[in-house]
Scaffold this motif. Structure first.
Motif, short mmCIF file in Angstrom:
data_model
loop_
_atom_site.label_atom_id
_atom_site.label_comp_id
_atom_site.label_asym_id
_atom_site.label_seq_id
_atom_site.Cartn_x
_atom_site.Cartn_y
_atom_site.Cartn_z
N ASN A 82 75.19 -2.95 65.43
CA ASN A 82 75.00 -1.78 66.27
C ASN A 82 73.57 -1.27 66.11
O ASN A 82 73.04 -1.20 64.99
CB ASN A 82 75.99 -0.67 65.89
CG ASN A 82 77.40 -1.03 66.28
OD1 ASN A 82 77.61 -1.75 67.25
ND2 ASN A 82 78.37 -0.54 65.54
N VAL A 83 72.94 -0.92 67.21
CA VAL A 83 71.57 -0.45 67.17
C VAL A 83 71.55 1.00 67.64
O VAL A 83 72.07 1.34 68.70
CB VAL A 83 70.67 -1.30 68.08
CG1 VAL A 83 69.25 -0.73 68.12
CG2 VAL A 83 70.64 -2.74 67.57
N ALA A 84 70.93 1.88 66.84
CA ALA A 84 70.84 3.28 67.21
C ALA A 84 69.82 3.46 68.32
O ALA A 84 68.80 2.78 68.35
CB ALA A 84 70.44 4.11 66.00
N PHE A 85 70.12 4.34 69.25
CA PHE A 85 69.18 4.65 70.32
C PHE A 85 69.30 6.13 70.63
O PHE A 85 70.41 6.65 70.73
CB PHE A 85 69.46 3.84 71.58
CG PHE A 85 68.49 4.13 72.71
CD1 PHE A 85 67.26 3.50 72.74
CD2 PHE A 85 68.79 5.04 73.70
CE1 PHE A 85 66.35 3.77 73.75
CE2 PHE A 85 67.89 5.33 74.71
CZ PHE A 85 66.66 4.69 74.73
N ARG A 86 68.16 6.82 70.76
CA ARG A 86 68.22 8.25 71.02
C ARG A 86 67.73 8.58 72.43
O ARG A 86 66.66 8.14 72.85
CB ARG A 86 67.37 9.02 70.01
CG ARG A 86 67.38 10.53 70.27
CD ARG A 86 66.96 11.35 69.09
NE ARG A 86 67.08 12.77 69.36
CZ ARG A 86 68.22 13.47 69.29
NH1 ARG A 86 69.33 12.86 68.92
NH2 ARG A 86 68.25 14.76 69.57
N PHE A 87 68.55 9.35 73.14
CA PHE A 87 68.15 9.91 74.42
C PHE A 87 67.50 11.26 74.10
O PHE A 87 68.18 12.23 73.80
CB PHE A 87 69.38 10.12 75.33
CG PHE A 87 69.99 8.83 75.80
CD1 PHE A 87 69.67 8.32 77.05
CD2 PHE A 87 70.86 8.11 74.99
CE1 PHE A 87 70.22 7.13 77.49
CE2 PHE A 87 71.42 6.92 75.42
CZ PHE A 87 71.10 6.42 76.67
N THR A 88 66.17 11.29 74.12
CA THR A 88 65.46 12.48 73.67
C THR A 88 65.34 13.53 74.77
O THR A 88 65.35 13.22 75.97
CB THR A 88 64.04 12.10 73.19
OG1 THR A 88 63.38 11.34 74.21
CG2 THR A 88 64.11 11.25 71.92
N LYS A 89 65.24 14.77 74.35
CA LYS A 89 65.13 15.91 75.27
C LYS A 89 63.99 15.72 76.26
O LYS A 89 62.87 15.39 75.89
CB LYS A 89 64.91 17.18 74.45
CG LYS A 89 64.58 18.42 75.25
CD LYS A 89 64.25 19.58 74.34
CE LYS A 89 63.74 20.78 75.13
NZ LYS A 89 63.36 21.90 74.26
N GLY A 90 64.28 15.91 77.55
CA GLY A 90 63.26 15.85 78.60
C GLY A 90 62.71 14.47 78.90
O GLY A 90 61.73 14.35 79.64
N SER A 91 63.35 13.41 78.38
CA SER A 91 62.81 12.06 78.56
C SER A 91 63.50 11.32 79.71
O SER A 91 64.59 11.69 80.14
CB SER A 91 63.01 11.25 77.27
OG SER A 91 64.40 11.02 77.06
N THR A 92 62.84 10.26 80.19
CA THR A 92 63.43 9.34 81.16
C THR A 92 63.34 7.93 80.59
O THR A 92 62.25 7.47 80.25
CB THR A 92 62.71 9.41 82.51
OG1 THR A 92 62.84 10.72 83.07
CG2 THR A 92 63.33 8.40 83.49
N HIS A 93 64.48 7.26 80.44
CA HIS A 93 64.51 5.89 79.94
C HIS A 93 65.07 4.98 81.03
O HIS A 93 66.01 5.35 81.74
CB HIS A 93 65.41 5.79 78.69
CG HIS A 93 64.85 6.52 77.51
ND1 HIS A 93 63.81 6.05 76.76
CD2 HIS A 93 65.21 7.71 76.96
CE1 HIS A 93 63.54 6.90 75.79
NE2 HIS A 93 64.37 7.92 75.88
N VAL A 94 64.48 3.79 81.17
CA VAL A 94 64.92 2.82 82.17
C VAL A 94 65.61 1.66 81.47
O VAL A 94 65.08 1.09 80.52
CB VAL A 94 63.74 2.30 83.00
CG1 VAL A 94 64.22 1.27 84.02
CG2 VAL A 94 63.03 3.46 83.73
N PHE A 95 66.81 1.33 81.93
CA PHE A 95 67.62 0.25 81.34
C PHE A 95 67.85 -0.81 82.42
O PHE A 95 67.95 -0.49 83.61
CB PHE A 95 68.95 0.79 80.84
CG PHE A 95 68.82 1.92 79.86
CD1 PHE A 95 68.75 1.67 78.50
CD2 PHE A 95 68.76 3.23 80.30
CE1 PHE A 95 68.62 2.71 77.59
CE2 PHE A 95 68.63 4.28 79.41
CZ PHE A 95 68.56 4.01 78.05
N LYS A 96 67.97 -2.07 82.00
CA LYS A 96 68.25 -3.17 82.90
C LYS A 96 69.60 -3.75 82.58
O LYS A 96 69.86 -4.14 81.44
CB LYS A 96 67.17 -4.24 82.78
CG LYS A 96 65.77 -3.76 83.14
CD LYS A 96 64.72 -4.83 82.90
CE LYS A 96 63.32 -4.32 83.22
NZ LYS A 96 62.28 -5.34 82.94
#
Length: 367
Positions: A82-96
Motif C-alpha cells: 500500500n502506498v500513502a498518498f495525500r490530497f492536500t488542501k487547495g491542490s489539483t492532482h491528475v490521475f490516469k
C-alpha cells in the motif's frame, strides 16, 4: 463463458490491488483501451486534505469503469504494498486510469476510506477527460467526505454540470416583527442534483438589506448568517429562487423562523427545503429524544451535548440537548428532550456528541 470467467478474474484482481496499475491495460484488448484523465481538486477550507484512500467509479451510456483507487505510486509499480498518498488542501492532482469506452459519462461515484475525524476530506470538483475522444466532463462537488462533517457520508454520486452558467434571482422576505431585520452578513448556498453553488454573500451596494417587513432581490451566476453587527437576529419569512434562463423554474423555500442565537431554537443557519408549489409548507414534526447515561463512575458530563438526526427526507441539523434549570446527563440518569424540525421521514441514523467542555467532560452514553 470464457470471456465472462476472465471478467470475474480481472475484477477480483482490480479489487485486490484497489486500483489499476499505471499504464496497465490488462488482458482483454479493446475492453480496456481507453485512458481517462481524472483531475481532482481538493477544497481550501481548514483541514480539507486527507491521507485516506480515495476511489472512483465511472458510469456511462455504454458501460462503466469499476471501482479504482486514485493514487500515484512511487518507485516500482510491481510492488503490491500500500502506498500513502495525500490530497492536500487547495491542490489539483491528475490521475490516469484505464477502462473500456463507456460512451457519454453519466455520473461518477467517489468513495473514501475515511473513518477518523482527521481523515475528513473536502472535495471541490472533478474533471474527467476521455483521451481517445478528447471529451471532458466537469463535476462540481463542494462536499465533505467524513463521518464527522455535514451529512456524514463517505461515498457520493455526482452528475456532470452543464457547460453554460445559470443566472439566478433570489428574493428574501424578512418578517414584519419587532427586531426582525438584521445588519449581519447573510450567506446562502444552493444545492442541486449536479452540485452546489458554494457560499454566496447576499448583499446590495445601493441600499440596506433585510429590514423588517422588506423584500430584497439579488442576482448572481454560477452557509448562512454570521451573527455579526449590533442587531444580528433575523426573522426570515421565506426565500424564492428563480432560474432566469428558465423562468418557469421558480422554487419557494418557506422558513418562518428566527436566525438568532437569542431567539427561537438558537440557530443562525437553517436548511430550507424547496418546492415548486408557492403554498407548500414542509410540515414540522416534534421528536422525543430520550438519552440514557450509564451507571459508571465518572459517567456523567457537563459538556454541551448535541444530536443530528438523519432521515429519508434530509437531516435535522445539529440540535443542542439541554434544559433550563436542570443539570442533564448525570451518572445513571434518563433525560428527555422534545425537538422540532421538518419531517425527516423514516429515520436512518443519528450523530450524537459533545464539545468536550467543562470539568471532566468524558461521558458514558448507554443508549
Amino acid at each position: 463463458k470464457l470471456h465472462r470467467g476472465w471478467s470475474r478474474s480481472a475484477s477480483a484482481d482490480s479489487s485486490r490491488h484497489g486500483r489499476l496499475m499505471p499504464g496497465a491495460r490488462q488482458l482483454g484488448g479493446r475492453d480496456k483501451d481507453v485512458m481517462y484523465k481524472v483531475a481532482v481538486t481538493t477544497g481550501d477550507l481548514k483541514n480539507s486534505g486527507t491521507d485516506a484512500k480515495v476511489f472512483i467509479k465511472l458510469k456511462g451510456t455504454k458501460g462503466k469503469v469499476p471501482k479504482t483507487r486514485l493514487t500515484k505510486r512511487a518507485g516500482s509499480v510491481k510492488s503490491a504494498k500500500n502506498v500513502a498518498f495525500r490530497f492536500t488542501k487547495g491542490s489539483t492532482h491528475v490521475f490516469k486510469i484505464w477502462g473500456p469506452n463507456i460512451g457519454t459519462l453519466r455520473s461518477l461515484v467517489i468513495e473514501t476510506s475515511a473513518l477518523k475525524k482527521e481523515e475528513a476530506w473536502n472535495l471541490q470538483e472533478v474533471e474527467v477527460t476521455n483521451t481517445k475522444t478528447n471529451k471532458s466532463w466537469h463535476f462540481f462537488c463542494n462536499q465533505w467526505f467524513s463521518l464527522f462533517h455535514g451529512d456524514g457520508q463517505t461515498s457520493r454520486e455526482f452528475f456532470p454540470a452543464q457547460i453554460s452558467k445559470t443566472e439566478y434571482e433570489v428574493v428574501t422576505v424578512t418578517g414584519d416583527k419587532t427586531g426582525a431585520g438584521t445588519n449581519a452578513n447573510v450567506f446562502m448556498t444552493l444545492y442541486g442534483k449536479t452540485g452546489t453553488t458554494g457560499k454566496i454573500h447576499l448583499k446590495n451596494v445601493d441600499k440596506a438589506s433585510f429590514q423588517s417587513g422588506s423584500t430584497d432581490t439579488f442576482r448572481f451566476k454560477s452557509n448562512c448568517h454570521d451573527n455579526t453587527g449590533l442587531a444580528p437576529g433575523w426573522y426570515l419569512e421565506r426565500v424564492v429562487v428563480t432560474d432566469l434562463k428558465n423562468p418557469q423554474w421558480k422554487y419557494f423555500f418557506p422558513c418562518g423562523q428566527w436566525l438568532a442565537k437569542d431567539e427561537g431554537t438558537g440557530d443562525i443557519c437553517k436548511d430550507l427545503i424547496g418546492s415548486r408549489d408557492p403554498l407548500a409548507i414542509r410540515k414540522a414534526t416534534k421528536y422525543k429524544v430520550t438519552v440514557y447515561t450509564g451507571n459508571k463512575n465518572g459517567g456523567g458530563t457537563d459538556a454541551n451535548v448535541s444530536i443530528t438526526m438523519f432521515g429519508e427526507f434530509g437531516d435535522s441539523g445539529e440540535k443542542r440537548l439541554h434544559k433550563t434549570r436542570r443539570n442533564c446527563f448525570e451518572k445513571n440518569s434518563v433525560d428527555e428532550f422534545i425537538l422540532q424540525c421538518p419531517t425527516l421521514g423514516r429515520l436512518q441514523r443519528i450523530r450524537i456528541g459533545h464539545d468536550n467542555s467543562g470539568f471532566s467532560p468524558g461521558w458514558y452514553l448507554d443508549k
